[in-house]
Structure formats: structure tokens, C-alpha cells
Design a protein around this motif. Structure first.
Motif, PDB file in Angstrom:
ATOM      1  N   UNK A  36       0.846  -1.192   0.000  1.00  0.00           N
ATOM      2  CA  UNK A  36       0.000   0.000   0.000  1.00  0.00           C
ATOM      3  C   UNK A  36       0.884   1.244   0.000  1.00  0.00           C
ATOM      4  N   UNK A  37       0.244   2.410  -0.247  1.00  0.00           N
ATOM      5  CA  UNK A  37       1.012   3.651  -0.286  1.00  0.00           C
ATOM      6  C   UNK A  37       0.148   4.839   0.143  1.00  0.00           C
ATOM      7  N   UNK A  38       0.825   5.881   0.598  1.00  0.00           N
ATOM      8  CA  UNK A  38       0.153   7.114   0.998  1.00  0.00           C
ATOM      9  C   UNK A  38       0.852   8.265   0.292  1.00  0.00           C
ATOM     10  N   UNK A  39       0.153   8.894  -0.667  1.00  0.00           N
ATOM     11  CA  UNK A  39       0.679  10.024  -1.418  1.00  0.00           C
ATOM     12  C   UNK A  39       0.126  11.271  -0.749  1.00  0.00           C
ATOM     13  N   UNK A  40       1.016  12.218  -0.380  1.00  0.00           N
ATOM     14  CA  UNK A  40       0.540  13.360   0.394  1.00  0.00           C
ATOM     15  C   UNK A  40       1.335  14.620   0.119  1.00  0.00           C
ATOM     16  N   UNK A  41       0.738  15.710   0.559  1.00  0.00           N
ATOM     17  CA  UNK A  41       1.438  16.982   0.667  1.00  0.00           C
ATOM     18  C   UNK A  41       1.812  17.125   2.132  1.00  0.00           C
ATOM     19  N   UNK A  42       3.099  17.369   2.398  1.00  0.00           N
ATOM     20  CA  UNK A  42       3.620  17.394   3.759  1.00  0.00           C
ATOM     21  C   UNK A  42       4.069  18.806   4.117  1.00  0.00           C
ATOM     22  N   UNK A  43       3.939  19.145   5.400  1.00  0.00           N
ATOM     23  CA  UNK A  43       4.451  20.415   5.898  1.00  0.00           C
ATOM     24  C   UNK A  43       5.109  20.151   7.245  1.00  0.00           C
ATOM     25  N   UNK A  44       6.403  20.385   7.301  1.00  0.00           N
ATOM     26  CA  UNK A  44       7.177  20.202   8.522  1.00  0.00           C
ATOM     27  C   UNK A  44       6.947  18.835   9.171  1.00  0.00           C
ATOM     28  N   UNK A  45       6.946  17.795   8.342  1.00  0.00           N
ATOM     29  CA  UNK A  45       6.840  16.423   8.841  1.00  0.00           C
ATOM     30  C   UNK A  45       5.441  15.888   9.024  1.00  0.00           C
ATOM     31  N   UNK A  46       4.425  16.712   8.785  1.00  0.00           N
ATOM     32  CA  UNK A  46       3.035  16.259   8.956  1.00  0.00           C
ATOM     33  C   UNK A  46       2.285  16.312   7.626  1.00  0.00           C
ATOM     34  N   UNK A  47       1.439  15.311   7.419  1.00  0.00           N
ATOM     35  CA  UNK A  47       0.637  15.277   6.195  1.00  0.00           C
ATOM     36  C   UNK A  47      -0.485  16.307   6.305  1.00  0.00           C
ATOM     37  N   UNK A  48      -0.583  17.175   5.310  1.00  0.00           N
ATOM     38  CA  UNK A  48      -1.656  18.175   5.264  1.00  0.00           C
ATOM     39  C   UNK A  48      -2.866  17.576   4.563  1.00  0.00           C
ATOM     40  N   UNK A  49      -2.618  16.930   3.457  1.00  0.00           N
ATOM     41  CA  UNK A  49      -3.663  16.188   2.756  1.00  0.00           C
ATOM     42  C   UNK A  49      -3.002  15.059   1.984  1.00  0.00           C
ATOM     43  N   UNK A  50      -3.772  13.990   1.781  1.00  0.00           N
ATOM     44  CA  UNK A  50      -3.189  12.862   1.078  1.00  0.00           C
ATOM     45  C   UNK A  50      -4.217  11.807   0.741  1.00  0.00           C
ATOM     46  N   UNK A  51      -3.742  10.791   0.048  1.00  0.00           N
ATOM     47  CA  UNK A  51      -4.624   9.707  -0.371  1.00  0.00           C
ATOM     48  C   UNK A  51      -3.921   8.376  -0.094  1.00  0.00           C
ATOM     49  N   UNK A  52      -4.633   7.482   0.624  1.00  0.00           N
ATOM     50  CA  UNK A  52      -4.116   6.148   0.932  1.00  0.00           C
ATOM     51  C   UNK A  52      -4.685   5.172  -0.082  1.00  0.00           C
ATOM     52  N   UNK A  53      -3.808   4.355  -0.666  1.00  0.00           N
ATOM     53  CA  UNK A  53      -4.230   3.325  -1.611  1.00  0.00           C
ATOM     54  C   UNK A  53      -3.759   1.981  -1.086  1.00  0.00           C
ATOM     55  N   UNK A  54      -4.701   1.049  -0.920  1.00  0.00           N
ATOM     56  CA  UNK A  54      -4.390  -0.291  -0.443  1.00  0.00           C
ATOM     57  C   UNK A  54      -3.595  -1.043  -1.514  1.00  0.00           C
ATOM     58  N   UNK A  55      -2.952  -2.129  -1.122  1.00  0.00           N
ATOM     59  CA  UNK A  55      -2.109  -2.906  -2.034  1.00  0.00           C
ATOM     60  C   UNK A  55      -2.865  -3.428  -3.244  1.00  0.00           C
ATOM     61  N   UNK A  56      -4.173  -3.671  -3.089  1.00  0.00           N
ATOM     62  CA  UNK A  56      -4.955  -4.200  -4.213  1.00  0.00           C
ATOM     63  C   UNK A  56      -5.510  -3.107  -5.121  1.00  0.00           C
ATOM     64  N   UNK A  57      -5.174  -1.845  -4.857  1.00  0.00           N
ATOM     65  CA  UNK A  57      -5.619  -0.743  -5.702  1.00  0.00           C
ATOM     66  C   UNK A  57      -6.812   0.026  -5.162  1.00  0.00           C
ATOM     67  N   UNK A  58      -7.437  -0.470  -4.112  1.00  0.00           N
ATOM     68  CA  UNK A  58      -8.574   0.225  -3.519  1.00  0.00           C
ATOM     69  C   UNK A  58      -8.099   1.528  -2.885  1.00  0.00           C
ATOM     70  N   UNK A  59      -8.724   2.651  -3.276  1.00  0.00           N
ATOM     71  CA  UNK A  59      -8.359   3.946  -2.726  1.00  0.00           C
ATOM     72  C   UNK A  59      -9.301   4.297  -1.589  1.00  0.00           C
ATOM     73  N   UNK A  60      -8.712   4.717  -0.473  1.00  0.00           N
ATOM     74  CA  UNK A  60      -9.521   5.099   0.679  1.00  0.00           C
ATOM     75  C   UNK A  60     -10.173   6.447   0.416  1.00  0.00           C
ATOM     76  N   UNK A  61     -11.482   6.512   0.651  1.00  0.00           N
ATOM     77  CA  UNK A  61     -12.242   7.743   0.507  1.00  0.00           C
ATOM     78  C   UNK A  61     -12.802   8.112   1.868  1.00  0.00           C
ATOM     79  N   UNK A  62     -12.387   9.264   2.390  1.00  0.00           N
ATOM     80  CA  UNK A  62     -12.896   9.668   3.695  1.00  0.00           C
ATOM     81  C   UNK A  62     -14.388   9.972   3.618  1.00  0.00           C
ATOM     82  N   UNK A  63     -14.805  10.619   2.548  1.00  0.00           N
ATOM     83  CA  UNK A  63     -16.224  10.903   2.313  1.00  0.00           C
ATOM     84  C   UNK A  63     -16.781   9.792   1.425  1.00  0.00           C
ATOM     85  N   UNK A  64     -18.005   9.397   1.657  1.00  0.00           N
ATOM     86  CA  UNK A  64     -18.692   8.396   0.822  1.00  0.00           C
ATOM     87  C   UNK A  64     -17.950   7.067   0.734  1.00  0.00           C
TER      88      UNK A  64
END
Length: 173
Positions: A36-64
Motif C-alpha cells: 500500500x502507499x500514501x501520497x501526500x502533501x507534507x508540511x514540517x513532517x506532517x501530512x496536510x492532505x493525502x490519499x491512501x491506496x491499499x495494495x490491491x488498488x482500492x483507494x480510501x475515501x474519507x467521504x462516501x
């Protein structure tokens, strides 16, 4: 460290991206050992926004978020590829399911041995010791590495009726 770089944690999680003063800063991706992977915009070591994708390709959606909710319990691979024919159960999202060592449980991040209360990763390296709550949860909910033949169990009432029917036949003779 500044600029673009790669940092690998002892857990084999790897960060690739921009750094500032030795911290994740700008665009960067965390790659996890399970694929799996987490692609994000980081600021001073903390993720501001990002998207987590599971190993099988499923993308985590916080909404819906619709995967594995109270209404639809299918695995992601079943959503993408359809359900298997009747009689061919899919036990996990992984095809084929992971082989579990005898007398152990699959915890989702490794194997649990209830005798030693140790959880090891899928490469059999130590992860953690299970406390009482985690032990109870694992034993109650996780897939186990052995089969239990349940089979047919006779209803005690039927046994009682049979024995009374046989004794009344004998006494009427």
C-alpha cells in the motif's frame, strides 16, 4: 537534508519525496511493505492532505466510503471482478487466501499464536505481544489455520423421543 530524497524506516516503510530540514515537506509518498502507499502533501513532517491506496488498488475515501460498510460486505476483488459461483467462498480479499500456520490466526498484519501470545508478520518476524483484549478479539474474529469439523448434531429432544418410542414398543409386546 533538503531537496528530494528517500528515507527507509526500520519497518521497511519507505518515504520518497521532498524534504526540508530533515522533515517530509512538499510532495512525497510513503510506501508500505504490504504494497500500500500514501501520497501526500507534507508540511514540517506532517501530512496536510493525502490519499491512501491499499495494495490491491482500492483507494480510501474519507467521504462516501462504501467498501465493507454495513450494507455491502463484499471484498474489493469481488466488487471489481464479481462474485464467485455458489459453493466457492472467498475467505479474504487475497486470491488465493494466505496459508495460515497450524494453530495460528491471521490478524491482517501477521500471524498470531495463542499459546505464546506473539504476533509475527507474514515473514515470521516479531511484531508485538497481544494483550488480553487483543487476544480475545483475535480468537473471536480472525481466520484460523485449522478446520473444525462441526457436522450434524442430533437434537436432544429427538434422542428423547426415539428412546421413549423404542421403550413403548418393547413394553407393548
Amino acid at each position: 537534508m533538503e531537496g528530494k530524497g528517500t528515507y527507509t524506516f526500520p519497518t521497511k516503510t519507505r518515504y520518497e519525496g521532498e524534504l526540508l530540514d530533515g522533515m517530509f515537506h512538499g510532495q512525497g509518498t510513503l510506501f508500505f511493505p504490504n504494497g500500500s502507499r500514501y501520497v501526500a502533501t507534507w508540511k514540517e513532517g506532517r501530512a496536510i492532505e493525502g490519499k491512501y491506496t491499499f495494495a490491491d488498488g482500492l483507494e480510501y475515501e474519507e467521504e462516501d466510503w462504501e467498501y465493507c460498510d454495513g450494507y455491502d460486505r463484499r471484498f474489493y476483488t469481488e466488487i471489481c471482478k464479481g462474485l464467485k459461483p455458489a459453493g466457492r467462498s472467498q475467505l479474504t480479499n487475497r486470491i488465493p487466501p494466505r496459508e495460515i500456520p497450524a494453530s495460528c490466526y491471521d490478524t491482517g498484519d501477521g500471524f498470531y499464536n495463542p499459546n505464546t501470545r506473539v504476533i509475527v508478520d507474514y515473514n515470521l518476524k516479531f511484531l508485538r505481544n497481544a494483550d488480553d483484549d487483543e487476544h480475545d478479539w483475535i480468537v473471536k474474529t480472525c481466520r484460523k489455520g485449522w478446520d473444525e469439523i462441526v457436522g450434524y448434531r442430533e437434537n436432544p429432544a429427538d434422542k428423547y423421543i426415539k428412546s421413549n418410542t423404542n421403550s413403548s414398543k418393547t413394553s407393548s409386546n
